[in-house]
Design a protein around this motif. Structure first.
Motif, mmCIF file in Angstrom:
data_model
loop_
_atom_site.group_PDB
_atom_site.id
_atom_site.type_symbol
_atom_site.label_atom_id
_atom_site.label_comp_id
_atom_site.label_asym_id
_atom_site.label_seq_id
_atom_site.Cartn_x
_atom_site.Cartn_y
_atom_site.Cartn_z
ATOM 1 N N ARG A 4 0.866 -1.179 0.000
ATOM 2 C CA ARG A 4 0.000 0.000 0.000
ATOM 3 C C ARG A 4 0.904 1.232 0.000
ATOM 4 O O ARG A 4 1.813 1.336 0.822
ATOM 5 N N LEU A 5 0.641 2.150 -0.928
ATOM 6 C CA LEU A 5 1.461 3.346 -1.067
ATOM 7 C C LEU A 5 0.831 4.524 -0.327
ATOM 8 O O LEU A 5 -0.367 4.515 -0.017
ATOM 9 N N ARG A 6 1.643 5.534 -0.079
ATOM 10 C CA ARG A 6 1.198 6.754 0.597
ATOM 11 C C ARG A 6 0.235 7.516 -0.311
ATOM 12 O O ARG A 6 0.518 7.710 -1.493
ATOM 13 N N PRO A 7 -0.903 7.948 0.210
ATOM 14 C CA PRO A 7 -1.866 8.690 -0.615
ATOM 15 C C PRO A 7 -1.449 10.153 -0.777
ATOM 16 O O PRO A 7 -1.621 10.963 0.120
ATOM 17 N N VAL A 8 -0.874 10.472 -1.903
ATOM 18 C CA VAL A 8 -0.422 11.836 -2.190
ATOM 19 C C VAL A 8 -1.413 12.507 -3.140
ATOM 20 O O VAL A 8 -2.176 11.846 -3.830
ATOM 21 N N GLY A 9 -1.391 13.850 -3.147
ATOM 22 C CA GLY A 9 -2.263 14.621 -4.023
ATOM 23 C C GLY A 9 -1.539 15.058 -5.284
ATOM 24 O O GLY A 9 -0.346 14.785 -5.475
ATOM 25 N N LEU A 10 -2.265 15.782 -6.139
ATOM 26 C CA LEU A 10 -1.710 16.202 -7.431
ATOM 27 C C LEU A 10 -0.469 17.073 -7.313
ATOM 28 O O LEU A 10 0.358 17.088 -8.222
ATOM 29 N N ASP A 11 -0.315 17.786 -6.207
ATOM 30 C CA ASP A 11 0.879 18.614 -6.036
ATOM 31 C C ASP A 11 2.154 17.768 -6.045
ATOM 32 O O ASP A 11 3.240 18.257 -6.356
ATOM 33 N N PHE A 12 2.034 16.483 -5.753
ATOM 34 C CA PHE A 12 3.175 15.571 -5.760
ATOM 35 C C PHE A 12 3.819 15.473 -7.143
ATOM 36 O O PHE A 12 5.011 15.208 -7.264
ATOM 37 N N VAL A 13 3.038 15.741 -8.185
ATOM 38 C CA VAL A 13 3.571 15.691 -9.559
ATOM 39 C C VAL A 13 4.746 16.659 -9.695
ATOM 40 O O VAL A 13 5.698 16.380 -10.420
ATOM 41 N N GLU A 14 4.700 17.771 -8.983
ATOM 42 C CA GLU A 14 5.775 18.775 -9.072
ATOM 43 C C GLU A 14 6.858 18.598 -8.012
ATOM 44 O O GLU A 14 7.947 19.151 -8.159
ATOM 45 N N THR A 15 6.579 17.841 -6.942
ATOM 46 C CA THR A 15 7.525 17.781 -5.822
ATOM 47 C C THR A 15 8.149 16.407 -5.605
ATOM 48 O O THR A 15 8.975 16.253 -4.715
ATOM 49 N N ALA A 16 7.778 15.432 -6.396
ATOM 50 C CA ALA A 16 8.270 14.063 -6.199
ATOM 51 C C ALA A 16 9.787 13.997 -6.321
ATOM 52 O O ALA A 16 10.380 14.703 -7.143
ATOM 53 N N PRO A 17 10.434 13.141 -5.549
ATOM 54 C CA PRO A 17 11.883 12.988 -5.646
ATOM 55 C C PRO A 17 12.348 12.490 -7.016
ATOM 56 O O PRO A 17 13.437 12.832 -7.458
ATOM 57 N N VAL A 18 11.531 11.678 -7.670
ATOM 58 C CA VAL A 18 11.858 11.198 -9.014
ATOM 59 C C VAL A 18 10.721 11.600 -9.936
ATOM 60 O O VAL A 18 9.554 11.287 -9.672
ATOM 61 N N ARG A 19 11.066 12.327 -10.986
ATOM 62 C CA ARG A 19 10.081 12.749 -11.987
ATOM 63 C C ARG A 19 10.627 12.411 -13.362
ATOM 64 O O ARG A 19 11.696 12.870 -13.737
ATOM 65 N N LEU A 20 9.885 11.597 -14.085
ATOM 66 C CA LEU A 20 10.228 11.321 -15.470
ATOM 67 C C LEU A 20 9.147 11.977 -16.311
ATOM 68 O O LEU A 20 7.954 11.709 -16.114
ATOM 69 N N ARG A 115 1.895 15.224 -22.796
ATOM 70 C CA ARG A 115 3.020 15.198 -21.850
ATOM 71 C C ARG A 115 2.634 14.281 -20.696
ATOM 72 O O ARG A 115 1.585 14.466 -20.075
ATOM 73 N N MET A 116 3.460 13.294 -20.453
ATOM 74 C CA MET A 116 3.207 12.364 -19.363
ATOM 75 C C MET A 116 4.299 12.498 -18.326
ATOM 76 O O MET A 116 5.485 12.511 -18.658
ATOM 77 N N THR A 117 3.879 12.600 -17.059
ATOM 78 C CA THR A 117 4.819 12.703 -15.956
ATOM 79 C C THR A 117 4.626 11.519 -15.022
ATOM 80 O O THR A 117 3.499 11.245 -14.586
ATOM 81 N N PHE A 118 5.707 10.816 -14.743
ATOM 82 C CA PHE A 118 5.745 9.811 -13.688
ATOM 83 C C PHE A 118 6.339 10.514 -12.469
ATOM 84 O O PHE A 118 7.477 10.986 -12.541
#
Length: 154
Positions: A4-20, A115-118
């Motif tokens: 089970r993963l941590r429930p993050v919101g859409l703001d995580f798209v800009e602040t995630a430690p890894v962004r592809l 544009r796709m962001t992981f």
């Protein structure tokens, strides 16, 4: 085994430690692309070769990839025809702690810029390995978008 993963919101798209982040242009119109992403969930295996099966659930989607990877996801944004985003809530992949995938669509000439962001967080080994997978993930994205464009034209 499920994680089970941590429930993050859409703001995580800009602040995630890894962004592809990957982008590509298509000839299909944004509304057609959005419908394929958000409304025709069972159709994903027709154009995204990594996806073995996909089905909509009450709050999101269940995705199975070829090779056995599974995801239970919550849809966070379905703002036609610009944004479709979902969060991985449960997976059988070891190591991730939070995971969002966001598709942004914008008009481009007579078609659509996709544009796709992981956006991902996880254990140090998982973050390292996901970063190494950038080339393969980018190739899978490009192939999927190209196939979706052909599918929508046909």
């Amino acid at each position: 085994m499920t994680h089970r993963l941590r429930p993050v919101g859409l703001d995580f798209v800009e602040t995630a430690p890894v962004r592809l982040v990957f982008a590509r242009e298509m000839t299909a119109a944004p509304d057609a692309v959005f419908r394929a992403l958000a409304e025709d969930v069972p159709g994903w295996p027709r154009w995204f070769s990594a996806v073995a099966s996909a089905r909509a659930t009450e709050d999101g989607r269940e995705i199975r990839l070829r090779g056995g990877t599974r995801f239970e996801e919550s849809v966070l944004a379905a703002n036609a025809p610009e944004v479709y985003a979902y969060r991985v809530d449960v997976t059988n992949v070891p190591g991730p702690r939070a995971w969002i995938e966001e598709w942004r669509l914008s008009p481009a000439g007579n078609g659509t810029r996709v544009r796709m962001t992981f956006a991902i967080d996880g254990t140090a080994p998982f973050r390292f390995l996901f970063g190494l997978a950038r080339a393969g993930t980018g190739r899978a994205f490009r192939d999927a978008v190209r196939t979706l464009d052909r599918h929508l034209a046909g």
